[in-house]
Design a protein around this motif. Structure first.
Motif, PDB file in Angstrom:
ATOM      1  N   ARG A 175     -26.404  22.338  -5.694  1.00  0.00           N
ATOM      2  CA  ARG A 175     -27.583  23.027  -6.238  1.00  0.00           C
ATOM      3  C   ARG A 175     -27.278  24.494  -6.493  1.00  0.00           C
ATOM      4  O   ARG A 175     -27.945  25.142  -7.300  1.00  0.00           O
ATOM      5  CB  ARG A 175     -28.758  22.888  -5.265  1.00  0.00           C
ATOM      6  N   SER A 176     -26.274  25.033  -5.789  1.00  0.00           N
ATOM      7  CA  SER A 176     -25.871  26.424  -5.987  1.00  0.00           C
ATOM      8  C   SER A 176     -24.359  26.518  -5.859  1.00  0.00           C
ATOM      9  O   SER A 176     -23.737  25.788  -5.095  1.00  0.00           O
ATOM     10  CB  SER A 176     -26.556  27.350  -4.972  1.00  0.00           C
ATOM     11  N   LEU A 177     -23.769  27.419  -6.639  1.00  0.00           N
ATOM     12  CA  LEU A 177     -22.309  27.538  -6.706  1.00  0.00           C
ATOM     13  C   LEU A 177     -21.922  28.990  -6.917  1.00  0.00           C
ATOM     14  O   LEU A 177     -22.479  29.659  -7.784  1.00  0.00           O
ATOM     15  CB  LEU A 177     -21.769  26.682  -7.852  1.00  0.00           C
ATOM     16  N   VAL A 178     -20.966  29.477  -6.114  1.00  0.00           N
ATOM     17  CA  VAL A 178     -20.352  30.784  -6.335  1.00  0.00           C
ATOM     18  C   VAL A 178     -18.941  30.550  -6.859  1.00  0.00           C
ATOM     19  O   VAL A 178     -18.160  29.814  -6.255  1.00  0.00           O
ATOM     20  CB  VAL A 178     -20.304  31.626  -5.043  1.00  0.00           C
ATOM     21  N   VAL A 179     -18.629  31.133  -8.008  1.00  0.00           N
ATOM     22  CA  VAL A 179     -17.301  31.017  -8.611  1.00  0.00           C
ATOM     23  C   VAL A 179     -16.584  32.348  -8.448  1.00  0.00           C
ATOM     24  O   VAL A 179     -17.080  33.387  -8.903  1.00  0.00           O
ATOM     25  CB  VAL A 179     -17.398  30.643 -10.102  1.00  0.00           C
ATOM     26  N   ILE A 180     -15.436  32.329  -7.803  1.00  0.00           N
ATOM     27  CA  ILE A 180     -14.622  33.526  -7.633  1.00  0.00           C
ATOM     28  C   ILE A 180     -13.593  33.567  -8.748  1.00  0.00           C
ATOM     29  O   ILE A 180     -12.689  32.746  -8.804  1.00  0.00           O
ATOM     30  CB  ILE A 180     -13.911  33.544  -6.263  1.00  0.00           C
ATOM     31  N   ALA A 190     -18.050  27.461 -14.426  1.00  0.00           N
ATOM     32  CA  ALA A 190     -19.316  28.125 -14.104  1.00  0.00           C
ATOM     33  C   ALA A 190     -20.380  27.770 -15.137  1.00  0.00           C
ATOM     34  O   ALA A 190     -21.527  27.432 -14.790  1.00  0.00           O
ATOM     35  CB  ALA A 190     -19.115  29.640 -14.055  1.00  0.00           C
ATOM     36  N   SER A 191     -20.020  27.817 -16.419  1.00  0.00           N
ATOM     37  CA  SER A 191     -21.000  27.545 -17.467  1.00  0.00           C
ATOM     38  C   SER A 191     -21.345  26.057 -17.541  1.00  0.00           C
ATOM     39  O   SER A 191     -22.480  25.693 -17.872  1.00  0.00           O
ATOM     40  CB  SER A 191     -20.484  28.043 -18.820  1.00  0.00           C
ATOM     41  N   ILE A 192     -20.392  25.192 -17.220  1.00  0.00           N
ATOM     42  CA  ILE A 192     -20.664  23.755 -17.216  1.00  0.00           C
ATOM     43  C   ILE A 192     -21.673  23.405 -16.126  1.00  0.00           C
ATOM     44  O   ILE A 192     -22.639  22.661 -16.356  1.00  0.00           O
ATOM     45  CB  ILE A 192     -19.359  22.953 -17.034  1.00  0.00           C
ATOM     46  N   PHE A 193     -21.470  23.949 -14.920  1.00  0.00           N
ATOM     47  CA  PHE A 193     -22.406  23.642 -13.836  1.00  0.00           C
ATOM     48  C   PHE A 193     -23.747  24.325 -14.060  1.00  0.00           C
ATOM     49  O   PHE A 193     -24.783  23.803 -13.627  1.00  0.00           O
ATOM     50  CB  PHE A 193     -21.792  24.033 -12.491  1.00  0.00           C
ATOM     51  N   VAL A 200     -25.706  29.399 -10.524  1.00  0.00           N
ATOM     52  CA  VAL A 200     -24.313  29.848 -10.505  1.00  0.00           C
ATOM     53  C   VAL A 200     -24.223  31.366 -10.444  1.00  0.00           C
ATOM     54  O   VAL A 200     -24.921  32.066 -11.182  1.00  0.00           O
ATOM     55  CB  VAL A 200     -23.556  29.343 -11.760  1.00  0.00           C
ATOM     56  N   SER A 201     -23.345  31.841  -9.556  1.00  0.00           N
ATOM     57  CA  SER A 201     -22.997  33.266  -9.489  1.00  0.00           C
ATOM     58  C   SER A 201     -21.489  33.381  -9.675  1.00  0.00           C
ATOM     59  O   SER A 201     -20.728  32.616  -9.078  1.00  0.00           O
ATOM     60  CB  SER A 201     -23.404  33.876  -8.145  1.00  0.00           C
ATOM     61  N   VAL A 202     -21.064  34.312 -10.522  1.00  0.00           N
ATOM     62  CA  VAL A 202     -19.643  34.535 -10.780  1.00  0.00           C
ATOM     63  C   VAL A 202     -19.261  35.914 -10.256  1.00  0.00           C
ATOM     64  O   VAL A 202     -19.920  36.910 -10.577  1.00  0.00           O
ATOM     65  CB  VAL A 202     -19.323  34.437 -12.287  1.00  0.00           C
ATOM     66  N   ASN A 229     -29.973  32.681 -16.629  1.00  0.00           N
ATOM     67  CA  ASN A 229     -30.066  33.053 -15.210  1.00  0.00           C
ATOM     68  C   ASN A 229     -28.775  32.880 -14.420  1.00  0.00           C
ATOM     69  O   ASN A 229     -28.805  32.704 -13.200  1.00  0.00           O
ATOM     70  CB  ASN A 229     -31.200  32.286 -14.518  1.00  0.00           C
ATOM     71  N   MET A 230     -27.628  32.937 -15.088  1.00  0.00           N
ATOM     72  CA  MET A 230     -26.366  33.015 -14.359  1.00  0.00           C
ATOM     73  C   MET A 230     -26.165  34.443 -13.894  1.00  0.00           C
ATOM     74  O   MET A 230     -26.445  35.391 -14.626  1.00  0.00           O
ATOM     75  CB  MET A 230     -25.192  32.600 -15.257  1.00  0.00           C
ATOM     76  N   LYS A 231     -25.663  34.613 -12.664  1.00  0.00           N
ATOM     77  CA  LYS A 231     -25.393  35.936 -12.117  1.00  0.00           C
ATOM     78  C   LYS A 231     -23.925  36.282 -12.349  1.00  0.00           C
ATOM     79  O   LYS A 231     -23.028  35.591 -11.859  1.00  0.00           O
ATOM     80  CB  LYS A 231     -25.700  35.974 -10.620  1.00  0.00           C
ATOM     81  N   LEU A 232     -23.684  37.336 -13.109  1.00  0.00           N
ATOM     82  CA  LEU A 232     -22.329  37.807 -13.369  1.00  0.00           C
ATOM     83  C   LEU A 232     -22.138  39.115 -12.625  1.00  0.00           C
ATOM     84  O   LEU A 232     -22.743  40.129 -12.971  1.00  0.00           O
ATOM     85  CB  LEU A 232     -22.109  37.993 -14.871  1.00  0.00           C
ATOM     86  N   ILE A 233     -21.309  39.083 -11.600  1.00  0.00           N
ATOM     87  CA  ILE A 233     -21.108  40.240 -10.732  1.00  0.00           C
ATOM     88  C   ILE A 233     -19.704  40.776 -10.975  1.00  0.00           C
ATOM     89  O   ILE A 233     -18.705  40.200 -10.518  1.00  0.00           O
ATOM     90  CB  ILE A 233     -21.296  39.860  -9.252  1.00  0.00           C
TER      91      ILE A 233
END
Length: 489
Positions: A175-180, A190-193, A200-202, A229-233
């Motif tokens: 339901r939630s994913l952090v991509v490093i 990240a975009s697929i999920f 998703v947070s990147v 609403n993807m978080k790009l950090i």
């Protein structure tokens, strides 16, 4: 001990293309594959699986139809990991069968096991049954590919803290994913999920991403990701990753920010899979990322009869370019003439949305101080775009003002990796803006965007005494309708 004209270590894109090319030149060829099935990383954990996962996600979610039916539209309401795996297994089986048939048809011999150098011409292979077998080759091509970079401070567990290879074996869709890492692999997954409605947070230590892509395309891409609403950090690193008591993951950034998610994907680079090759025995040494330095024209290493191709030689690390590298290396290795590949090749990023590019970016053109003009077409300007319900997507072309030649084509949106080949052909044939203005494209198609973008640039360039062509998509529509009416009467 059997001797071969060419031994290929690895059966990925570079290896299989090299083996088949040498076999077609009537040379004896052996392919050594460490995995249980041929295909290498490309078939089993890289190119084919990730693109299959993308297509499955877009189909099951009804992503492509939401422009007409709304954001709540779904083809399948509840999508689980089994849905993703089903199509993947069918696709992989087909790819392996095709490759096995190609090897058999061209009489390419296979040996399954882990290879290591004994001397510059001899390899020792540890077979699946534990037996050792030695083979020798007049020439040897290393096409072993890469594996995910796994730093020691990341507590990988194969379940919630994983690398890009392990992602294909997940039991549930998080339901939630952090991509490093916001490189190609990280941003694709990240975009697929995100399309699967995962939060998703990147996290990316650099202040930008995809620096080799035209900035205007990246800006459009970034806007689309954030709009859903993807978080790009950017500018932050993951200092600490751990599993909490409840099973969730805790990611602590260097600025003190803490992210919580069901899963963490570490996708910050890959390294060459050279650890077991015993390169010292043949006089080679890999760099810190396991890559080998080669002559870019022949793909020879510092040991003349040993070649390397594919991801193991570094950028661009594409299946398409790896195939050409393998073909060129094989021809040179067996003494056949090999021409250099065309100057421009397409680069595809299979994110959601797709990105594809060929030629110079606007930043590169500016750096070279080339007087230029750009032309842009939005997919929503085309009739095909309306039919498909596209609200986003654009095609950008860059032309030299002096020669009118096309310098670069950059696309984001549906079908970008297919559309780019028109621009690639014009680039390599040294075509000009006039090709796009004067040529006829099927109607209605997304390829019509080339005409619109060409006209957009043409209108701002010096024309001399030439008569100005039709200038807008609307007038193009009118002209075509008038032609149809005239033909019917």
């Amino acid at each position: 001990m059997n001797h071969y004209d060419l031994i290929v270590v690895g059966s990925g894109p570079a290896g299989r293309r090299a083996a088949i090319q040498a076999a077609k030149l009537e040379k004896s060829v052996l392919v050594i594959e460490k995995g249980r099935r041929v295909g290498g990383v490309s078939v089993h954990t890289g190119t084919i699986p990730s693109k299959t996962l993308r297509e499955t996600a877009l189909n099951l979610t009804g992503w492509r139809e939401r422009g007409f039916y709304g954001q709540s539209y779904r083809v399948k309401q509840h999508i689980d990991a089994a849905d993703l795996h089903q199509r993947l297994l069918i696709t992989l089986d087909h790819e392996v069968q095709v490759l096995e048939h190609q090897f058999a048809r061209n009489r390419v011999q296979q040996l399954h096991g882990a290879a290591r150098f004994v001397d510059p011409h001899t390899l020792e292979v540890t077979r699946e049954d534990g037996e050792l077998q030695r083979v020798s080759g007049t020439s040897i091509l290393l096409a072993v590919g890469t594996k995910p970079y796994r730093p020691s401070h990341i507590p990988f567990d194969g379940e919630a803290i994983i690398d890009s290879d392990e992602l294909l074996d997940i039991d549930t869709v998080p339901r939630s994913l952090v991509v490093i890492g916001a490189g190609v692999i990280g941003i694709e997954y990240a975009s697929i999920f995100s399309a699967l409605d995962t939060q998703v947070s990147v996290v990316e230590p650099r202040s930008t991403m995809l620096d080799f892509i035209d900035r205007e395309i990246v800006e459009d891409f970034t806007y689309q990701l954030r709009d859903r609403n993807m978080k790009l950090i950017f500018g932050q690193t993951a200092e600490k990753i751990e599993r909490e008591a409840g099973g969730k993951c805790r990611v602590e950034l260097n600025n003190g920010r803490v992210l919580h998610s069901e899963m963490v994907l570490f996708a910050a680079g890959r390294v060459g899979a050279v650890g077991e090759l015993n390169l010292e025995a043949c006089g080679l040494e890999a760099d810190s990322r396991g890559r080998l330095k080669v002559n870019p024209e022949t793909f020879q290493t510092s040991v003349p009869h040993i070649y390397a191709a594919g991801d193991i030689v570094g950028f661009p690390s594409l299946a398409s370019t790896s195939m050409e590298q393998g073909r060129i290396a094989a021809r040179h290795a067996v003494g056949a003439p090999a021409s250099e590949p065309p100057q421009y090749f397409p680069y595809g990023i299979y994110a959601v949305p797709e990105i594809s590019t060929c030629g110079l970016t606007e930043e590169e053109v500016i750096a070279r101080k080339i007087p230029y003009e750009t032309g842009v077409a939005h997919f929503r300007e085309t009739s095909r775009g309306h039919i498909m319900g596209l609200e986003t997507g654009l095609l950008k072309m860059i032309f030299s003002r002096k020669t009118r030649r096309l310098l670069g084509v950059h696309i984001i949106g549906e079908g970008a990796t297919e559309l780019v080949h028109i621009g690639q052909a014009v680039l390599n044939l040294k075509g000009t803006v006039d090709y796009f203005v004067e040529n006829t494209f099927n109607y209605p198609t997304l390829a019509e965007a080339y005409k619109i973008a060409g006209l957009d640039a043409w209108n701002r360039m010096d024309q001399g005494p030439r008569e100005a062509p039709v200038a807008t998509a609307q007038s193009l529509d009118s002209a075509l309708q008038a032609m149809k009416k005239a033909a019917s009467s």
